[in-house]
Design a protein around this motif. Sequence first.
Motif, PDB file in Angstrom:
ATOM      1  N   LYS A 156       0.835  -1.220   0.000  1.00  0.00           N
ATOM      2  CA  LYS A 156       0.000   0.000   0.000  1.00  0.00           C
ATOM      3  C   LYS A 156       0.862   1.260   0.000  1.00  0.00           C
ATOM      4  O   LYS A 156       0.426   2.310  -0.434  1.00  0.00           O
ATOM      5  N   GLU A 157       2.127   1.123   0.484  1.00  0.00           N
ATOM      6  CA  GLU A 157       2.939   2.336   0.642  1.00  0.00           C
ATOM      7  C   GLU A 157       4.076   2.460  -0.367  1.00  0.00           C
ATOM      8  O   GLU A 157       4.579   3.552  -0.585  1.00  0.00           O
ATOM      9  N   ALA A 168      10.308   1.669   3.005  1.00  0.00           N
ATOM     10  CA  ALA A 168       9.074   1.230   2.349  1.00  0.00           C
ATOM     11  C   ALA A 168       7.913   1.098   3.325  1.00  0.00           C
ATOM     12  O   ALA A 168       6.768   0.935   2.906  1.00  0.00           O
ATOM     13  N   PHE A 169       8.195   1.125   4.630  1.00  0.00           N
ATOM     14  CA  PHE A 169       7.104   0.906   5.591  1.00  0.00           C
ATOM     15  C   PHE A 169       6.540   2.204   6.158  1.00  0.00           C
ATOM     16  O   PHE A 169       5.635   2.182   6.978  1.00  0.00           O
ATOM     17  N   THR A 170       7.064   3.332   5.723  1.00  0.00           N
ATOM     18  CA  THR A 170       6.521   4.610   6.186  1.00  0.00           C
ATOM     19  C   THR A 170       5.070   4.718   5.712  1.00  0.00           C
ATOM     20  O   THR A 170       4.781   4.505   4.538  1.00  0.00           O
ATOM     21  N   ALA A 171       4.171   5.034   6.634  1.00  0.00           N
ATOM     22  CA  ALA A 171       2.747   5.076   6.268  1.00  0.00           C
ATOM     23  C   ALA A 171       2.471   6.224   5.305  1.00  0.00           C
ATOM     24  O   ALA A 171       3.207   7.221   5.277  1.00  0.00           O
ATOM     25  N   ASP A 215      -2.425   8.251   1.324  1.00  0.00           N
ATOM     26  CA  ASP A 215      -3.129   7.879   0.097  1.00  0.00           C
ATOM     27  C   ASP A 215      -2.506   6.590  -0.452  1.00  0.00           C
ATOM     28  O   ASP A 215      -1.589   6.629  -1.265  1.00  0.00           O
ATOM     29  N   PRO A 216      -2.994   5.430  -0.020  1.00  0.00           N
ATOM     30  CA  PRO A 216      -2.326   4.166  -0.366  1.00  0.00           C
ATOM     31  C   PRO A 216      -2.485   3.801  -1.847  1.00  0.00           C
ATOM     32  O   PRO A 216      -3.375   4.289  -2.540  1.00  0.00           O
TER      33      PRO A 216
END
Length: 1184
Positions: free
Chosen positions: A446-447, A499-502, A505-506
């Motif tokens: 998603k991110e 890559a895991f930073t929220a 707008d996914p």
Amino acid sequence: MFIYLSKKIAIPNNVHLKCVSWNKDQGFIACGGDDGLLRVLKLETQTDDAKLKGLAAPSNLSMNQTLEGHSGAVQVVTWNEQYEKLTTSDQNGLIIVWMLYKGAWYEEMINNRNKSVVRSMSWNADGQKICIVYEDGAVIVGSVDGNRIWGKELKGNQLAHVAWSPDSKILLFGMANGEVQIYDNQGNFIIKMTISCLANATGAISIAGIHWYAGAGGYVEPDCPCLAICFDSGRCQVMRYENDENPVCIDTLMTVVSIQWNHCGSVLAVAGSLKASNSEKEFNVVQFYTPFGEHLRTLKVPGKQMTGVGWEGGGLRIGLAVDSYIYFANIRPDYKWGYCCSTVVYAYTKPERQEHCVVFWDTKNNETFVKYVKSLMSITTSGDFCILASKADDTHPQDAELESGSHARYVLILCNSIGTPLDSKYIGIDPLFVTMTKMQVIAASKEAFYLWQYKVAKKLTALEINQVTRTKKEGRERVYHIDSSPSAASDSSPDFTKAFTATRDPICCITATDQTLIVGRESGTIHRYSLPNVVLIHKYTLNNRASYLSLNCNSSRLAVIDIAGVLTLLDLEVRGSSGDGAGNQASAGDPSKFERKDVWDMKWAHDNPDLFAMMEKTRMYVFRDLDPEEPIQTSGYICNFEDLEIKSVLLDEIMKDPEKPNKDNLINFEIRSLRDTRALIEKVGIEDASQFIEDNPHPRLWRLLAEAALQKLDLKTAEQAFVRCKDYQGIEFVKGLGNLQSEPMKQAEVAAYFSRFEEAERMYQDMDRRDLAISLRIKLGDWFRVLHLLKTGSGDCDDTLLEQAYNGIGDYFADRQKWVDAVQYYPQGRNQERLAECYYMLEDYDGLEKLTAVLPENHQVLPNIGQMFATVGMCEQAVTAYLKCNQPKAAVDTCVHLNQWNKAVELARTHNMKEIKSLLSKYASHLLEKNKTLEAVELYRKAHHFLDAAKLLFKIADEEAEKGTRPLRVKKLYVLAARLVENYHEQVKTSQQSKAKGKTSEATSALAGLLEEDATSSDNHIVDNAWRGAEAYHFFLLAQRQLYEGYMENAMRTALHLREYEDIIPAVEIYSLLAVCATANRAFGTCSQAFIKLESLESLDLEQRQLYEDLALEIFTKHTPKDSHAIELAGSSEGAEGKLPTCIVTGLPIQEHQFWMCSVCKHCVLWKEIRKYSCCPLCHTPVA
């Protein structure tokens, strides 16, 4: 998945429905309503068209029966699928069990408690038991045949729902106040269930539904949540088992009336109503969720009040009870599938296995290859390859640690079209969306999105592949966060940490071609990046969130299907107005105004940027320049669109029996221009068709024209058409045709070109050109037909061709491992090599032996036959074969390999081979290492290496003698060794004689033999004194035997003779024996000399010497050391010509001239003694 309303059935008299239930196995739909209404319907598809299958086929009511029996509103209907029973209950508490008899439903049992009303009924998974709960707290469990198993009153509880666990060991009771209590199957209370989804909820709540999926269709993944409990407030929890401490919680934000799982537990339907945000008005909706709480779709349903929901058995339709109607909606599931290289790849789950079963179905050869993958997430295909994305094993190897140190939880496996893994990558981000191009795989969470430039080795070895992967690691993998704006400067290694930073707008979907990557986001924004170096080029904004994106073949136009199923197009490159005006007018359709509803699949053509096909409900439309052709009824998923043909696969049908996919479920559709061209060619003619194709050019159409022109022998048009579709072989073929003179010949060639071989052959034969017919069949490899043609034709046939045909047929059978049939043809084709192979495969060794006999010398097949015999241990036959082809070395090697050493030595000797000695010594040393000395002796003896054998035996005899335990065994060993030496003498003599045959006298050859023997043998003492050891032990044993038998004189004389053998028997033994014998014979003088010798022996220690001295003192104080009568000690055995022979029976010297002499050991016996013996007393040779 995608869903759309497809049908509506009205209930007569506007009677409102209260409940609906769809029988999963037999397909009956039961609906209950006010005033005792109970109907059973059945929708069936009737169609003769094979292409119209599944949802596309028209469906009619094949049953519509009203069941009379209830007076009040029917509130509960439930099916027992195993026993084909329907159980219903109304507001007065009356329960009726219905059964099917001759196609109609009849009452089977009735039960009425009169006290309260039934709130819920549930059959267990195997259909054996039913649990009925009443509003007043009464619970009854009954069996399928109507017997009551147990009953119970739950005091102070108002019951509303009941559900069985899949294993029928637990019952869940839903109370009117929203509690859920867990009981065992005997009705004993266990515990209250914790409802965690109702945290911070206020006001009164009630349970809208409990459904526990029993696992009949397998699970989406191991340990998948399957128990759903939903409340009217819209809160829902999905649990793995009844006391799951962290269930999946969902807030649907709607008023729920009913819930149900689909047939395989992958989708939960939640039915009810939703308030529109801008007004007070409510509308009916069904929301669809995965077992993990992800929202899939929303379906809006017209009408005032929805009361029930029921899935069809295959999960492709859902029935909804709304007011006095039943609405049907079609589901288009998100199958895990793909299409690459004429192979359909699809995955399904089996109830008995945890992994996904991935099937690679090669549609050309109709072969399937199966692969099992744990926790499969998706299948993506492109070109010839396929990517399987799955969760990584907990036990996965260390290389799954990523460079950034984060843990790789997912794996991408690159496979070819038969499922062979070619490469794999462990990644840290969740590959929710995967797409692939010819060079890259792009996976997005998603991110962030991750790019892997995969390499497929065409002809590299495994080692080289590893080197390639090691050296090119840099830049082959990259990761970008969706909010970053990457420029051409490439990152050196993928950093998964960022890559895991929220993000607010996914990402919601991706697609790519070789030059462009498109990423869609939930807000409707679309990012366009360039490939292979990732640079953000442009952002576009759409009104709705996209669910599917697809780029055309030149990346100029993007198709977008949003979550509501609306298809729109977006031009990525401005199309110039230059060029031919006519062409522009044709594509004048404005893509920004283009819109289609209820679209669930689409594919662009591979070879035309303005051509695409799409699926709208159960119709397929083909658009050229935004103009639709007339639709085709089908519900297939589009695999491929090229060459004006659409390949579509009916996945719904395949999934009914996924293990055996049927070719009927793969459909080819030709688009209009192809159909029109075909019609023009057939009906109007080549000229007009040619004009039409000029206006609508496409290589496929030109090929069609070329083939039609060839049929009519219009070579000029055919050649032009082949040029237009760039078919070089076709052009060459037309040129070749032009050089032929006769018309029939041309027609025959054309028939062969179009694979109408029978026709071509017939034409050739009519022209009396059997040779051409034969060469055609040879090209096709149809040897049966070649043979037939050769035999049936008049006149002589070519022998070499005939042999070739016989061999061809032999090969045909051999390739199919039908050796028995092949054996009949190879002899006629004189193919001895393949014949030998067939005999070997059939284990017909007699046949092989006969073949060896008939083959000429030095034939090339003989070594192979030798090898064949050797592998099965047939030494003699192998040797024959090898010798026949003049390979004595191979023959010897075979003998050695099969332990036939004597044969090996014999062969080596006859063929004067030098290396046999080294071979023998190798094998012998191998035996000696393992301490198998006697086997080594036997080996040497068999190989006629008598001297080596004798040496080993002497060694063994010496060892045994040292032990001093069994003198008889020692004698036997010495005799054996000596006999081997005699064999050696014999061998030398014969070899000398054979060398000097006829040239010289006997004496000279014997002399030469002795001289050679002398020269060769380094072990002279063994050769010369072979019998010494045997003699020593013979006399040693003889002396003792004579002593015990009372022949004292003879015993003493034999003991005296023993003095010559001090080198073999220890002196202590000899002189002790002599002393005893002399004493027994009253010869104290000899005894005294024996004692003197004993006392002077250096081998004895002082103590032993002292004992001998004491013993001597004791004897000689009593007896004078003088012999009682004279013994001729000196010169007794000396004759006139030196030493006299000793008799081996008596141990005395032989004085007579007449005596017997053994032919082998050359020892003598007195004539009068030998008569008592049949064998030589020393070497046991029979007495002649």
